[in-house]
Design a protein around this motif. Structure first.
Motif, PDB file in Angstrom:
ATOM      1  N   UNK A 120     123.585 117.283 -21.404  1.00  0.00           N
ATOM      2  CA  UNK A 120     123.040 115.968 -21.753  1.00  0.00           C
ATOM      3  C   UNK A 120     123.478 115.558 -23.154  1.00  0.00           C
ATOM      4  N   UNK A 121     123.458 116.528 -24.075  1.00  0.00           N
ATOM      5  CA  UNK A 121     123.916 116.226 -25.426  1.00  0.00           C
ATOM      6  C   UNK A 121     125.389 115.835 -25.426  1.00  0.00           C
ATOM      7  N   UNK A 122     126.206 116.554 -24.670  1.00  0.00           N
ATOM      8  CA  UNK A 122     127.641 116.250 -24.621  1.00  0.00           C
ATOM      9  C   UNK A 122     127.886 114.879 -24.000  1.00  0.00           C
ATOM     10  N   UNK A 123     127.086 114.523 -23.000  1.00  0.00           N
ATOM     11  CA  UNK A 123     127.237 113.196 -22.394  1.00  0.00           C
ATOM     12  C   UNK A 123     126.866 112.107 -23.396  1.00  0.00           C
ATOM     13  N   UNK A 124     125.804 112.315 -24.157  1.00  0.00           N
ATOM     14  CA  UNK A 124     125.398 111.343 -25.176  1.00  0.00           C
ATOM     15  C   UNK A 124     126.439 111.245 -26.281  1.00  0.00           C
ATOM     16  N   UNK A 125     126.994 112.392 -26.669  1.00  0.00           N
ATOM     17  CA  UNK A 125     128.023 112.397 -27.711  1.00  0.00           C
ATOM     18  C   UNK A 125     129.268 111.660 -27.231  1.00  0.00           C
TER      19      UNK A 125
END
Length: 856
Positions: free
Chosen positions: A625-630
């Protein structure tokens, strides 16, 4: 005997004092009520109106062209409390002066009553006249019938019955020790009329000279030397109140529903018990009946997303100053910090952190607040909006209003603004009408000629179409449909979707490969609905596979509808010039046989939202999820900084964040995108567009778009990613319906972990979640100036990811660096992510910057 004399003297003194007090009171409350065109006294609304032809030392009429008109049939105003005085009128063809004598110095409401009826040889539709008061111009070339029709037009446009049959103009005038002269001056070769004149003394406490300027400090109005016109007086949330219900000043309070932008955005509340004024000095301001009813923000699911959804819109005269008076009385909550809201006037913050209970000193206490608003010469609309102040930390996001008044202030001895209305209520510009009539004859001849030419062209086209052999594909495309690509001129491309697109050979080459329709049909199995993976206003999106095995996404515009074509055009402009690893790539297009088709890279894992909730797909980990947001933040950062003016996406949401086979996030759907402001501007003025739940409240209020609008929407995405729920869910309790508000309230308590997706429980770094919540909170600041830039958001998300990765290594027993070490390394990593363009050469970057500069 002496005792009796003493008592007698005392009685005389008391009588003298009593007489003086009564006389003073009468002088202060003295009123003049004139029934124009009548020679007798008439009772109306509980008061006695004296005929202007009756002997009266306080009134004299001067005119050489006076007529008294009497209605022989019941007028449309027969149900009005003024029905009796509306049966007569004073008609004038030359200047008419009403001179009032013996008026004590002070301020007075002067009300002029007009109720048209059949007046013999005079046609009320042709009436036009001006009115002055001691030289102050009150009205200019007014047509009463047109004004009434315009008022009814407003009622009809808002879905209400057109009931107005009379017109009352109210003015607040300072009158000196001399007489008051009201002058009625008819336009040349026209006439005027007036049914009644009402002059009522006003308490000095009604208006304060020092008020708060909208968006500024205190200002002095100088009302002692200015005239004031009452434009609107509304009983918000309650019924109409007549003069007999406002015994102090005999004012009329209209209902507010016809002026609300969305009527069901405000719910009616009332409480008729124990209402009192917070200050004894406020008693003349409004009757208590006004404060017994109010509107609060609605819980209707139709308007849940409009966080500042109580909006009133008023027509006003441009180039005047206005005094806005708002009346409040807390009828529901019984302590402070339960209802805190903001007041917006003409899209500017007039008051923040407004707590009625705290300001009034309790429940059921009536108060009011005045605001001064100078309206520009081009602005003929005044907006008043109330919405929650989420930054204030109130337990409820709500607002309340009981009454509303709008007063126009005179300028240079003038209160009049020339607007002519015809008998149907539409404004008329006399000079423009003359031009129209002069050119009408020539226009008719031109239309006849054009009609003949069009008929000839249509006949020729039909003959040509019959001689032309179409293949089977033409059956699916109706005549008259023109491919978008045949109408494009690169020099006039408009990123907002407003201009006509004309692609030349060079522009077409930037769109990649040109596919044949045969290839597209083969890739989609003749547009098989089973391969449809999405649908929008433009048409459907299909999954396709080329002969070499390449999987593609195909967006096909629907030939049968114009819906979404502006967004479709904008998408072409944007994607033909944008290249970035975190933006969905445009592969090519097809413009054969009247088709409009775009071909994109296929994103195998669909939308980010589909992996959060609402599907059977396995949940994403905290790291994913963090990588998608980044990834999506990198794409947005590139849009904002990739050219001189930058690009504002305007529709950031989880369904527009796509994931490829490796779960790399990419921004998509640029149909609503706009070029950012030029160097000498701070925003782009444009109509509000976007998606409910993600919409920037400041953008909604002011219709001013900035890059910070994308930042706000991205903040909602951040909370959606961690909570894994819809941004608007009407089935939940009221305080949970709006995700942004609900999650923000938990975040401000530093308890975000209480509402996160249960699939994440125990599988995330607490420190990373804490920092994640902080950056999401900053993104959702109510004012754009308090939100971070997208580059800052990206930097913090990179830091959050490194904190989580350090935590994972520690969980796995590996050597790990501390959070402080993560912080030291984060800037360099983030800077590289912000500035790198992995899919473009330096030449491509230069070309992108120059082409984006031309997008407007």
């Amino acid at each position: 005997m002496s005792k009796q004399r003493t008592k007698f003297v005392e009685l005389v003194l008391l009588l003298i004092i009593f007489t003086c007090v009564v006389g003073y009171g009468e002088a202060q409350s003295k009123s003049f009520l004139v029934d124009c065109g009548s020679n007798t006294s008439t009772k109306a609304d509980g008061r006695i109106w004296v005929g202007d032809s009756s002997p009266n030392s306080s009134l004299s009429l001067i005119s050489s062209g006076l007529d008294a008109a009497t209605s022989s049939t019941p007028s449309q105003s027969s149900s009005s409390v003024f029905a009796e005085i509306y049966k007569s009128a004073r008609v004038f063809t030359t200047t008419l002066n009403y001179s009032f004598h013996e008026i004590p110095q002070g301020s007075y409401f002067v009300r002029l009553h007009f109720s048209p009826f059949s007046m013999g040889d005079h046609n009320v539709n042709d009436s036009s006249f001006s009115v002055y008061a001691n030289g102050l111009r009150l009205m200019l070339d007014i047509n009463v019938q047109g004004e009434i029709a315009h008022k009814n037009l407003i009622l009809l446009s808002s879905g209400h019955n057109a009931t107005a049959s009379s017109l009352v103009k109210e003015f607040l005038l300072p009158i000196g020790p001399e007489k008051l002269v009201l002058s009625f001056i008819p336009e040349k070769e026209s006439f005027g009329f007036v049914n009644a004149i009402e002059i009522v003394s006003v308490d000095d406490k009604l208006f304060k000279d020092s008020v708060t300027k909208v968006g500024g400090s205190e200002v002095e109005l100088g009302l002692g030397g200015r005239g004031v016109e009452t434009m609107y007086r509304l009983n918000v949330g309650g019924p109409k109140l007549g003069p007999s219900q406002d015994l102090n000043l005999y004012r009329t309070w209209e209902t507010d529903s016809s002026y609300m932008v969305i009527e069901n955005a405000g719910e009616h509340v009332d409480n008729s018990s124990s209402i009192s004024y917070a200050s004894h000095n406020d008693s003349p301001v409004a009757p208590l009946l006004v404060y017994e009813t109010a509107r609060t923000m609605s819980s209707d699911t139709e308007v849940l997303e409009k966080r500042f959804n109580m909006s009133w819109k008023f027509e006003v005269d441009p180039n005047f100053d206005y005094l806005v008076r708002l009346h409040f009385c807390e009828l529901v909550v019984d302590k402070q910090n339960q209802r805190i809201f903001r007041v917006y006037i003409n899209n500017q913050t007039a008051a923040g952190n407004f707590d009625i209970y705290a300001r009034a000193g309790g429940k059921n206490k009536a108060i009011y607040q005045d605001y001064y608003d100078p309206v520009s010469s081009k602005n003929d609309v005044l907006w008043i909006q109330l919405g929650p102040d989420t930054s204030a930390g109130a337990s409820g996001t709500d607002a309340l209003l009981s009454g509303l008044e709008i007063f126009k202030l005179s300028k240079n001895g003038n209160l009049a603004h020339l607007v002519r209305f015809d008998s149907s209520g539409h404004s008329v510009d006399n000079s423009r009408m003359r031009i129209i009539w002069i050119s009408f004859s020539a226009g008719v001849a031109t239309l006849v000629l054009l009609a003949f030419l069009v008929t000839m062209v249509v006949c020729l086209c039909k003959m040509r179409s019959r001689n032309k052999s179409d293949d089977d594909d033409s059956k699916n495309n109706p005549p008259g449909w023109r491919p978008l690509f045949l109408h494009v001129n690169n020099s006039t491309t408009n990123a907002g979707g407003g201009g006509s697109l004309r692609l030349n050979t060079l522009a077409a080459s930037t769109m990649g490969r040109k596919f044949t329709l045969v290839e597209i049909r083969a890739a989609t199995k003749n547009f098989d609905d089973g391969l449809a993976i999405g649908v929008g206003g433009f048409g459907k999106v299909y999954r396709g596979e080329l002969e070499d095995g390449t999987v593609i996404a195909i967006k096909r515009a629907t030939p049968h509808s114009q819906q979404g074509l502006a967004e479709f055009e904008t998408e072409i402009v944007m994607l033909s010039r944008l290249r970035h690893r975190h933006l969905v790539s445009l592969i090519g297009f097809c413009d054969e046989h009247n088709e409009m088709i775009l071909v994109y890279e296929y994103m195998a894992n669909g939308t980010l939202r589909s992996h959060l909730f609402g599907s059977n797909l396995p949940p994403l980990s905290w790291k994913q999820r963090l990588e998608a947001c980044i990834g999506s933040a990198r794409g947005l950062h590139y849009l904002h900084t990739g050219s001189e003016r930058g690009i504002i996406h305007r529709d950031v949401k989880t369904t527009n964040i796509l994931l490829d086979e490796n779960f790399v996030a990419k921004m998509s759907d640029f149909g609503l995108s706009k070029a950012g402001p030029s160097m000498d501007h701070t925003h782009v003025s444009t109509a509000v567009k976007g998606s409910f739940g993600y919409l920037d409240p400041e953008y909604f209020r002011r219709q001013q778009l900035t890059e910070k609008s994308d930042v706000y929407s991205f903040g909602v995405v951040l909370f959606e990613a961690v909570c894994a729920r819809a941004v608007i869910n009407p089935t939940l309790p009221k305080d949970q319906i709006n995700l942004a508000e609900w999650a923000l309230s938990w975040q401000k308590q530093r308890s975000l972990e209480s509402i996160i997706d249960r699939n994440l429980r125990g599988n995330y770094s607490p420190e990373s979640l804490e920092k994640y919540g902080e950056i999401a909170e900053k993104c959702l600041a109510d004012e754009g100036k308090n939100r971070p830039m997208m580059g800052e958001v990206l930097w913090h998300l990179e830091y959050v990811l490194q904190l989580h990765e350090a935590w994972l290594r520690k969980q796995n027993g590996e050597n790990s660096f501390s959070s402080s070490q993560a912080l030291e390394e984060a800037p360099e990593s983030s800077l590289q992510a912000c500035c790198s363009n992995q899919d473009s050469s330096e030449a491509e970057k230069s070309q992108t910057g120059s082409t984006l500069h031309n997008i407007v």
